[in-house]
Design an enzyme around this catalytic site. Structure first.
Site, PDB file in Angstrom:
ATOM      1  N   HIS A 250      44.825  47.087  52.853  1.00  0.00           N
ATOM      2  CA  HIS A 250      45.243  46.584  51.535  1.00  0.00           C
ATOM      3  C   HIS A 250      44.035  46.211  50.694  1.00  0.00           C
ATOM      4  CE1 HIS A 250      49.227  46.272  53.405  1.00  0.00           C
ATOM      5  NE2 HIS A 250      49.705  46.228  52.181  1.00  0.00           N
TER       6      HIS A 250
ATOM      7  N   LYS B  71      44.769  40.558  48.608  1.00  0.00           N
ATOM      8  CA  LYS B  71      46.002  40.229  49.346  1.00  0.00           C
ATOM      9  C   LYS B  71      45.819  38.926  50.114  1.00  0.00           C
ATOM     10  CE  LYS B  71      49.495  42.145  52.432  1.00  0.00           C
ATOM     11  NZ  LYS B  71      50.566  41.551  51.615  1.00  0.00           N
TER      12      LYS B  71
HETATM   13  P1  NAD Z   1      48.961  38.741  41.628  1.00  0.00           P
HETATM   14  O1  NAD Z   1      48.051  37.655  42.076  1.00  0.00           O
HETATM   15  O2  NAD Z   1      48.401  39.828  40.771  1.00  0.00           O
HETATM   16  O3  NAD Z   1      50.206  38.111  40.850  1.00  0.00           O
HETATM   17  C1  NAD Z   1      50.853  36.924  41.212  1.00  0.00           C
HETATM   18  C2  NAD Z   1      51.231  36.196  39.938  1.00  0.00           C
HETATM   19  O4  NAD Z   1      52.062  35.083  40.270  1.00  0.00           O
HETATM   20  C3  NAD Z   1      50.024  35.645  39.159  1.00  0.00           C
HETATM   21  O5  NAD Z   1      50.028  36.107  37.818  1.00  0.00           O
HETATM   22  C4  NAD Z   1      50.204  34.138  39.237  1.00  0.00           C
HETATM   23  O6  NAD Z   1      49.737  33.447  38.093  1.00  0.00           O
HETATM   24  C5  NAD Z   1      51.720  34.047  39.360  1.00  0.00           C
HETATM   25  N1  NAD Z   1      52.199  32.762  39.858  1.00  0.00           N
HETATM   26  C6  NAD Z   1      51.553  31.859  40.648  1.00  0.00           C
HETATM   27  N2  NAD Z   1      52.329  30.783  40.855  1.00  0.00           N
HETATM   28  C7  NAD Z   1      53.477  30.997  40.186  1.00  0.00           C
HETATM   29  C8  NAD Z   1      54.678  30.252  40.045  1.00  0.00           C
HETATM   30  N3  NAD Z   1      54.836  29.054  40.619  1.00  0.00           N
HETATM   31  N4  NAD Z   1      55.675  30.779  39.272  1.00  0.00           N
HETATM   32  C9  NAD Z   1      55.533  31.982  38.690  1.00  0.00           C
HETATM   33  N5  NAD Z   1      54.411  32.747  38.801  1.00  0.00           N
HETATM   34  C10 NAD Z   1      53.412  32.255  39.555  1.00  0.00           C
HETATM   35  O7  NAD Z   1      49.608  39.352  42.970  1.00  0.00           O
HETATM   36  P2  NAD Z   1      50.365  40.749  43.137  1.00  0.00           P
HETATM   37  O8  NAD Z   1      49.415  41.806  43.571  1.00  0.00           O
HETATM   38  O9  NAD Z   1      51.226  40.994  41.960  1.00  0.00           O
HETATM   39  O10 NAD Z   1      51.283  40.430  44.420  1.00  0.00           O
HETATM   40  C11 NAD Z   1      52.243  39.393  44.383  1.00  0.00           C
HETATM   41  C12 NAD Z   1      52.956  39.313  45.731  1.00  0.00           C
HETATM   42  O11 NAD Z   1      53.684  40.534  45.959  1.00  0.00           O
HETATM   43  C13 NAD Z   1      52.023  39.163  46.934  1.00  0.00           C
HETATM   44  O12 NAD Z   1      52.629  38.300  47.870  1.00  0.00           O
HETATM   45  C14 NAD Z   1      51.931  40.576  47.500  1.00  0.00           C
HETATM   46  O13 NAD Z   1      51.638  40.590  48.872  1.00  0.00           O
HETATM   47  C15 NAD Z   1      53.330  41.060  47.239  1.00  0.00           C
HETATM   48  N6  NAD Z   1      53.532  42.515  47.179  1.00  0.00           N
HETATM   49  C16 NAD Z   1      54.697  42.972  47.690  1.00  0.00           C
HETATM   50  C17 NAD Z   1      55.015  44.309  47.586  1.00  0.00           C
HETATM   51  C18 NAD Z   1      56.352  44.761  48.115  1.00  0.00           C
HETATM   52  O14 NAD Z   1      56.666  45.966  48.046  1.00  0.00           O
HETATM   53  N7  NAD Z   1      57.162  43.852  48.631  1.00  0.00           N
HETATM   54  C19 NAD Z   1      54.132  45.211  47.004  1.00  0.00           C
HETATM   55  C20 NAD Z   1      52.925  44.715  46.502  1.00  0.00           C
HETATM   56  C21 NAD Z   1      52.640  43.348  46.567  1.00  0.00           C
END
Ligand code: NAD
Length: 280
Positions: free
Chosen positions: A170, A174
């Protein structure tokens, strides 16, 4: 004289079926993709965006480069109160997602969650919250079709191979390791085999952790490097042969068909649904 257009009954059904969606984590990498996917889905309406990182910005400017007239809010409870969503989609952070789910499920909002890093105890708590509030939550550690098929094929192969290891790769941001997908794959492989798999013992692990983390009898190795989105290889070994099942995600767009499918399905289900497999 302006042309008068009458709605047909079919159009009215489509309008009343519109799913009102709130995106939590709307300014993050995944959240912005969800905003784009939801706004281009004919049967969905984006009604609110929550993310402390983009406070008061127009979420359309953030995700699409043009205004949608929806300001990013910082408090989930207030956003739900103002926008009455049917579904909350959460792609945030393992540290905040439980709090978000508590607020949304308590308010009767169905949830679709991509955030990873849940423990077994967390899942039990979420299941209980769904039952207590008669709401539903779909949590999928991986929304990509290819990744879900990889898990299915790996479970099938585990019935025939005793030895296997998982290598997941990843991007460097992550937060959790190993990935939720790797843990789920191992769980499905063990269940299909009916017993734990086997991993070759190492007499002297000269560097702690170099054989990876162990679960379901197999080893998981997590690589974190810039340049990756989300990859996973399941390697099966037997006398004189290897079977390698690999999924490579080159763009986060691969997750969106699965997210939209979950948004469309979630209100038809009950309780906690973990994984996308049962929806495919
Ligand atoms: P990222 O850091 O780019 O985005 C996360 C966002 O959440 C940020 O903008 C942050 O400010 C915001 N945030 C933090 N606290 C918050 C709150 N209390 N309320 C609302 N928003 C809040 O991360 P990302 O790459 O977008 O990944 C997010 C999550 O998704 C991670 O856990 C990642 O592992 C997961 N993910 C899952 C899949 C899937 O298919 N299930 C795919 C990719 C990523």
């Amino acid at each position: 004289m302006p042309e008068i257009k009458y709605l047909r009954a079919r159009d009215l059904v489509i309008l009343s079926d519109t799913i009102r969606v709130l995106v939590s984590g709307a300014c993050g990498n995944m959240g912005q993709h969800v905003v784009r996917a939801v706004t281009s889905a004919k049967d969905m309406e984006l009604v609110a965006a929550v993310d402390p990182a983009g406070l008061n910005r127009d979420v359309g400017e953030v995700a699409l480069g043009h205004s949608l007239g929806i300001k990013v809010l910082g408090h989930l409870a207030a956003a739900i109160e103002q926008s009455s969503p049917d579904v909350m989609v959460d792609f945030t952070h393992p540290d905040v997602v439980m709090g978000n789910l508590e607020v949304a499920l308590k308010a009767g909002v169905s949830c679709v969650v991509g955030t990873t890093g849940f423990s077994d105890t967390d899942l039990k708590i979420i299941d209980r919250m769904c039952r207590n509030h008669n709401t539903t939550c779909i949590i999928a550690p991986n929304f990509s079709l290819g990744a879900n098929l990889m898990m299915r094929f790996a479970a099938e192969a585990a019935r025939y191979f005793e030895y296997a290891e998982i290598v997941e790769r990843h991007h460097e941001h992550k937060a959790d390791a190993p990935s939720g997908t790797a843990l789920k794959t191992a769980e499905l492989m063990e269940a299909a085999r009916g017993e734990p798999l086997r991993s070759a013992p190492t007499a002297h692990e000269k560097l702690a952790g170099s054989r990876g983390g162990e679960t379901a009898g197999l080893r998981i190795h997590s690589i974190r490097l810039p340049g990756y989105v989300a990859n996973q290889e399941v390697v099966f070994g037997a006398q004189g042969e290897l079977l390698i099942i690999e999924n490579v995600s080159s763009s986060r767009e691969c997750f969106m068909p699965g997210v939209l499918l979950a948004i469309r399905s979630v209100r038809k289900l009950k309780g906690l649904v973990y994984g996308l497999d049962s929806l495919l």
